[in-house]
Design a protein around this motif. Structure first.
Motif, PDB file in Angstrom:
ATOM      1  N   THR A 183       0.778  -8.524  18.860  1.00 53.96           N
ATOM      2  CA  THR A 183      -0.096  -8.072  17.784  1.00 53.96           C
ATOM      3  C   THR A 183      -1.184  -9.104  17.547  1.00 53.96           C
ATOM      4  O   THR A 183      -1.151 -10.192  18.110  1.00 53.96           O
ATOM      5  CB  THR A 183       0.697  -7.806  16.497  1.00 53.96           C
ATOM      6  N   GLY A 192      -5.288  -8.590  11.757  1.00 52.00           N
ATOM      7  CA  GLY A 192      -4.396  -8.708  10.612  1.00 52.00           C
ATOM      8  C   GLY A 192      -5.045  -9.310   9.384  1.00 52.00           C
ATOM      9  O   GLY A 192      -4.430  -9.385   8.317  1.00 52.00           O
ATOM     10  N   ILE A 239      -4.981  -7.325   6.185  1.00 57.43           N
ATOM     11  CA  ILE A 239      -3.688  -7.347   5.492  1.00 57.43           C
ATOM     12  C   ILE A 239      -3.540  -8.645   4.707  1.00 57.43           C
ATOM     13  O   ILE A 239      -3.120  -8.651   3.543  1.00 57.43           O
ATOM     14  CB  ILE A 239      -2.528  -7.202   6.500  1.00 57.43           C
ATOM     15  N   TRP A 273       4.548  -0.602  11.240  1.00 57.43           N
ATOM     16  CA  TRP A 273       3.218  -0.019  11.444  1.00 57.43           C
ATOM     17  C   TRP A 273       2.164  -1.103  11.659  1.00 57.43           C
ATOM     18  O   TRP A 273       1.321  -0.988  12.547  1.00 57.43           O
ATOM     19  CB  TRP A 273       2.824   0.851  10.256  1.00 57.43           C
ATOM     20  N   PHE A 274       2.201  -2.163  10.855  1.00 57.37           N
ATOM     21  CA  PHE A 274       1.131  -3.152  10.947  1.00 57.37           C
ATOM     22  C   PHE A 274       1.403  -4.171  12.051  1.00 57.37           C
ATOM     23  O   PHE A 274       1.697  -5.340  11.808  1.00 57.37           O
ATOM     24  CB  PHE A 274       0.889  -3.816   9.591  1.00 57.37           C
ATOM     25  N   HIS A 330      -5.347   0.965  12.118  1.00 56.67           N
ATOM     26  CA  HIS A 330      -4.788  -0.077  11.262  1.00 56.67           C
ATOM     27  C   HIS A 330      -5.811  -0.579  10.252  1.00 56.67           C
ATOM     28  O   HIS A 330      -5.448  -0.961   9.139  1.00 56.67           O
ATOM     29  CB  HIS A 330      -4.279  -1.234  12.116  1.00 56.67           C
ATOM     30  N   ALA A 374      -5.074  -0.357   6.232  1.00 57.65           N
ATOM     31  CA  ALA A 374      -4.795  -1.655   5.602  1.00 57.65           C
ATOM     32  C   ALA A 374      -5.155  -1.647   4.125  1.00 57.65           C
ATOM     33  O   ALA A 374      -4.416  -2.181   3.286  1.00 57.65           O
ATOM     34  CB  ALA A 374      -5.555  -2.766   6.327  1.00 57.65           C
ATOM     35  N   ALA A 377      -2.477   0.315   2.165  1.00 51.86           N
ATOM     36  CA  ALA A 377      -1.079   0.028   2.498  1.00 51.86           C
ATOM     37  C   ALA A 377      -0.153   0.009   1.284  1.00 51.86           C
ATOM     38  O   ALA A 377       0.955   0.557   1.336  1.00 51.86           O
ATOM     39  CB  ALA A 377      -0.979  -1.294   3.264  1.00 51.86           C
TER      40      ALA A 377
END
Length: 402
Positions: free
Chosen positions: A127, A132, A135, A338-339, A381, A385, A388
């Protein structure tokens, strides 16, 4: 070419100035610059070995800076809180994702050799730290959950690389010779062990040395921020020199440095994160401009099906299984599963295979699926995000008992 650079710089400037408003709409940086890159691809540079090499170097630097910057938030108490979940997701979730992915690939690509199906699964497993960011910056997501995602994304790309090297070697060697199955465990052990050692020793020593010189006013304050930048370069190349994994080394080095220095390290993190974000913008722009149009030339419905299953089923199932027995709620497991956005690490490792492992029969198909996965992941994603907390009904917990 000069006018192209002017337009790119102008778009980057405008995005940075209005990034807060753009982000409030659920639109992330990778979404923007992948699209801009695709737009610039019409009549722009074509994919060449030289351009692939340039991207490879750019992506390595970007990933190293972002990994170190993200690692500096993992102080001792944070590591205590997330250790069980992170360990489970790395030690069991990652291999499980590769195993399940390989099975899916063999079922949907029956003409492919076993090791190429496994190679594709390994490339789709890691990942991305850059994707990210949306997030990490969402304050409505409980901090403990963000820390777990941060730690996992920081380490799993380094852990996935030995599998990529191993399966790529088997793919070109037919499962025999120097890349036989007996080489996997020594390869993983050396990559992880040496990488972690270099990162731990380098980060800890640099942190303590920084404390020493600051107490005695021996360092020019103007160069203070540059220390962390030079440290990233030293750890990265030192790990590679001794045969360890450079990305594991950099992430572990960031953790060790943050826990060795006296006081906060916000200045170092912000400095590196700023540089890393700038390079990440360029990286996603080049992915959109160079690789996405090339992937579309080969894309099939079967490729889209593999990407969809990888994103929507393989990782969620693998992470769910890895967290059995932990005190995680159903919604938290769904969130972790999921993330797992695919991004720079996936593309970087695919480029690495293209450049260093000649003879992989279905390399065009592998690269097409990888780029398509990154493209879809960036938007899927990125959009989710922002929402979420509502999608997964996440609530702050008074205690994250691992």
């Amino acid at each position: 070419m000069e006018h192209l650079l002017v337009y790119i710089a102008l778009l980057m400037l405008l995005y940075c100035l209005f990034s807060g408003r753009i982000g409030s709409w659920g639109i992330t940086m990778p979404m923007v610059f992948l699209a801009i890159g695709v737009a610039f691809s019409f009549g722009g540079p074509v994919l060449t070995l030289a351009s692939v090499g340039v991207f490879h170097n750019l992506a390595e630097i970007t990933l190293a800076l972002l990994l170190f910057a993200d690692a500096t938030v993992l102080r001792r108490q944070t590591l205590e809180n997330i250790r069980q979940r992170t360990f489970r997701m790395l030690a069991f979730g990652l291999p499980c994702a590769i195993f399940l992915g390989a099975i899916i690939n063999l079922l949907l690509l029956p003409s492919w050799p076993l090791w190429e199906a496994c190679l594709l699964a390994a490339l789709l497993a890691p990942t991305d730290a850059a994707l990210g960011q949306s997030i990490q910056s969402n304050e409505y997501i409980p901090q403990a959950l963000r820390d777990v995602i941060n730690a996992e994304s920081g380490l799993n790309d380094g852990l996935a690389l030995p599998f990529v090297i191993f399966f790529a070697g088997l793919a070109i060697g037919g499962g025999e010779g120097d890349h036989s199955g007996t080489k996997l465990l020594p390869l993983i052990a050396s990559q992880i062990g040496l990488g972690a050692f270099v990162g731990l020793a380098g980060g800890f020593a640099a942190g303590k040395l920084r404390n020493f010189v600051l107490r005695r006013n021996m360092m020019d304050q103007g160069l203070g921020k540059a220390v962390s930048l030079v440290l990233v370069g030293f750890i990265f190349f030192a790990a590679d020199h001794v045969g360890g994994n450079s990305f594991i080394a950099v992430f572990i080095g960031g953790i060790a440095f943050a826990n060795a220095v006296d006081g906060p390290v916000h200045h170092a993190r912000h400095f590196l994160e700023g540089d890393g974000q700038f390079l990440a913008i360029l990286s996603f722009f080049f992915i959109g401009m160079l690789f996405v149009p090339e992937a579309f030339n080969y894309l099939t419905m079967n490729d889209l099906l593999i990407v969809g299953i990888s994103l929507f089923a393989v990782r969620p199932v693998a992470i769910w299984l890895s967290l059995i027995g932990t005190e995680t709620t159903i919604n938290e497991r769904l969130f972790y599963g999921w993330f797992g956005p695919r991004g720079l690490a996936t593309v970087l490792f695919a480029v690495f295979v293209v450049m260093d492992f000649e003879g992989v029969k279905n390399i065009d198909g592998i690269f097409t699926i990888v780029i398509t996965a990154v493209l879809i992941s960036a938007y899927a994603h990125g959009i989710t995000a922002k929402y979420a907390p509502e999608i997964f009904k996440l609530k702050s917990r008074t205690k994250q008992d691992e």
